[in-house]
Enzyme design. Structure first.
Site, PDB file in Angstrom:
ATOM      1  N   ASN A   9     -11.115 -54.545   0.437  1.00  0.00           N
ATOM      2  CA  ASN A   9     -10.976 -53.475   1.424  1.00  0.00           C
ATOM      3  C   ASN A   9     -12.272 -52.687   1.384  1.00  0.00           C
ATOM      4  OD1 ASN A   9     -10.401 -51.266   2.960  1.00  0.00           O
ATOM      5  ND2 ASN A   9      -8.777 -50.451   1.638  1.00  0.00           N
ATOM      6  N   TRP A  10     -13.099 -52.903   2.398  1.00  0.00           N
ATOM      7  CA  TRP A  10     -14.426 -52.278   2.384  1.00  0.00           C
ATOM      8  C   TRP A  10     -14.362 -50.773   2.677  1.00  0.00           C
ATOM      9  CZ3 TRP A  10     -18.494 -55.904   5.163  1.00  0.00           C
ATOM     10  CH2 TRP A  10     -18.586 -57.104   4.448  1.00  0.00           C
ATOM     11  N   LYS A  11     -13.233 -50.319   3.204  1.00  0.00           N
ATOM     12  CA  LYS A  11     -13.057 -48.904   3.586  1.00  0.00           C
ATOM     13  C   LYS A  11     -14.162 -48.507   4.575  1.00  0.00           C
ATOM     14  CE  LYS A  11     -10.524 -48.191  -0.631  1.00  0.00           C
ATOM     15  NZ  LYS A  11     -10.041 -47.286  -1.653  1.00  0.00           N
ATOM     16  N   HIS A  94      -2.371 -48.006   4.347  1.00  0.00           N
ATOM     17  CA  HIS A  94      -3.103 -47.672   3.113  1.00  0.00           C
ATOM     18  C   HIS A  94      -2.875 -46.184   2.798  1.00  0.00           C
ATOM     19  CE1 HIS A  94      -6.389 -46.974   0.322  1.00  0.00           C
ATOM     20  NE2 HIS A  94      -6.393 -48.278   0.117  1.00  0.00           N
ATOM     21  N   SER A 212      -8.598 -49.889  -8.733  1.00  0.00           N
ATOM     22  CA  SER A 212      -9.608 -50.117  -9.774  1.00  0.00           C
ATOM     23  C   SER A 212      -9.561 -51.520 -10.374  1.00  0.00           C
ATOM     24  CB  SER A 212      -9.506 -49.030 -10.858  1.00  0.00           C
ATOM     25  OG  SER A 212      -9.721 -47.749 -10.303  1.00  0.00           O
ATOM     26  N   GLY A 233     -11.042 -52.437  -3.741  1.00  0.00           N
ATOM     27  CA  GLY A 233     -11.913 -51.517  -3.009  1.00  0.00           C
ATOM     28  C   GLY A 233     -13.352 -51.650  -3.483  1.00  0.00           C
ATOM     29  N   GLY A 234     -13.767 -50.724  -4.342  1.00  0.00           N
ATOM     30  CA  GLY A 234     -15.162 -50.632  -4.795  1.00  0.00           C
ATOM     31  C   GLY A 234     -15.781 -51.960  -5.218  1.00  0.00           C
TER      32      GLY A 234
HETATM   33  P1  13P Z   1     -10.545 -49.325  -5.671  1.00  0.00           P
HETATM   34  O1  13P Z   1     -10.544 -50.786  -6.028  1.00  0.00           O
HETATM   35  O2  13P Z   1     -11.912 -48.810  -5.319  1.00  0.00           O
HETATM   36  O3  13P Z   1      -9.820 -48.498  -6.698  1.00  0.00           O
HETATM   37  O4  13P Z   1      -9.708 -49.191  -4.309  1.00  0.00           O
HETATM   38  C1  13P Z   1      -8.457 -49.762  -4.240  1.00  0.00           C
HETATM   39  C2  13P Z   1      -7.989 -49.727  -2.847  1.00  0.00           C
HETATM   40  O5  13P Z   1      -7.684 -48.691  -2.306  1.00  0.00           O
HETATM   41  C3  13P Z   1      -7.950 -50.998  -2.106  1.00  0.00           C
HETATM   42  O6  13P Z   1      -7.253 -50.850  -0.916  1.00  0.00           O
END
Ligand code: 13P
Length: 248
Positions: A9-11, A94, A212, A233-234
């Site tokens: 999820n690149w956000k 989300h 995470s 995410g990250g």
């Molecule tokens: P992180 O992996 O950065 O904690 O984010 C998780 C997330 O929200 C994936 O949708």
């Protein structure tokens, strides 16, 4: 046997130029026959990203979608636009959308139904806050989110769905749920699906853990019987994502 699914999820990250460079970098690293690999990218990156992953094992997903077909909804993206662009998955509900953009269990349900109507696989997010965990109401809360998200969804549709369990306190904090904590909730989600539908649906639906996830903890999390991969995410923006996909 459920196939694992690892989605990034690149956000709100990556310009088109950056997106294309990242895809080029990650392409060889995420090659896998054993795991479904999805990059959920910002709307403006979808079209170039779909082009860039042609001929690879990577599918492109969206991070959001509206539940109407078309019309006066300034700024929104319709399911048809996603389908026409070549999108196969869409993240729905989300916690960041629930918190900052007022999404509710009811709008999540409408979007899930729309996604299925258009043949897009929803990645349906659920998760508790730290307060809810400390108050011991995690499972009750998640069951409520799941029951409303799946209202009027048929068993055949539910079998194809992906659920992402993402404890809010673990998102972007570096604080991962332990594999036992994650398994407890993912197991409860599968039980809830069994109650709504049947054994076969509960066996088939895929449940990811998110929060995470990194190259160091993916193997332990994904080894749990009810965890079928991750929503990342990250770490999905780094070469580490390749290690998460090839976690074994
Ligand atoms: P992180 O992996 O950065 O904690 O984010 C998780 C997330 O929200 C994936 O949708």
């Amino acid at each position: 046997m459920r196939k694992k699914i690892v989605a990034g999820n690149w956000k709100m990250n990556m310009t088109k130029t950056e997106a294309l460079a990242l895809i080029d970098e990650l392409k060889p690293l995420v090659a896998s026959d054993e795991v479904d690999v999805v990059f959920c990218v910002p709307a403006i990156d979808i079209i170039p990203a779909v082009e860039a992953v042609k001929g690879t094992n990577i599918e492109i997903g969206a991070e959001n979608m509206y539940f109407e077909e078309s019309g006066a909804y300034t700024g929104e993206i319709s399911p048809n636009m996603l389908v026409d662009a070549g999108v196969k998955y869409v993240i729905i509900g989300h916690s960041e959308r629930r918190e900052y953009f007022a999404e509710t269990d009811e709008t999540v349900n409408k979007k899930v139904l729309k996604a299925f109507e258009h043949g897009i696989t929803p990645i349906i997010c659920c998760g508790e806050s730290l307060t809810q965990r400390e108050q011991g109401i995690t499972i009750d809360w998640i069951r409520q989110q799941i029951k409303i998200a799946f209202l009027n969804v048929t068993a055949d549709q539910a079998k194809k769905a992906v659920i992402a369990y993402e404890p809010i306190w673990a998102i972007g904090t570096g604080k991962t749920a332990t594999s036992d904590q994650a398994e407890e909730v993912c197991g409860a989600i599968r039980e809830c699906i069994k109650e709504i539908y049947d054994d076969a649906t509960a066996e088939e639906i895929r449940i990811q853990y998110g929060g995470s996830v990194n190259a160091g903890n993916a193997a332990e999390l994904f080894a749990k019987p009810d965890i079928d991969g991750g929503l990342v995410g990250g770490a999905s923006l780094k070469p580490d994502f390749g290690k998460i996909v090839n976690y074994k």
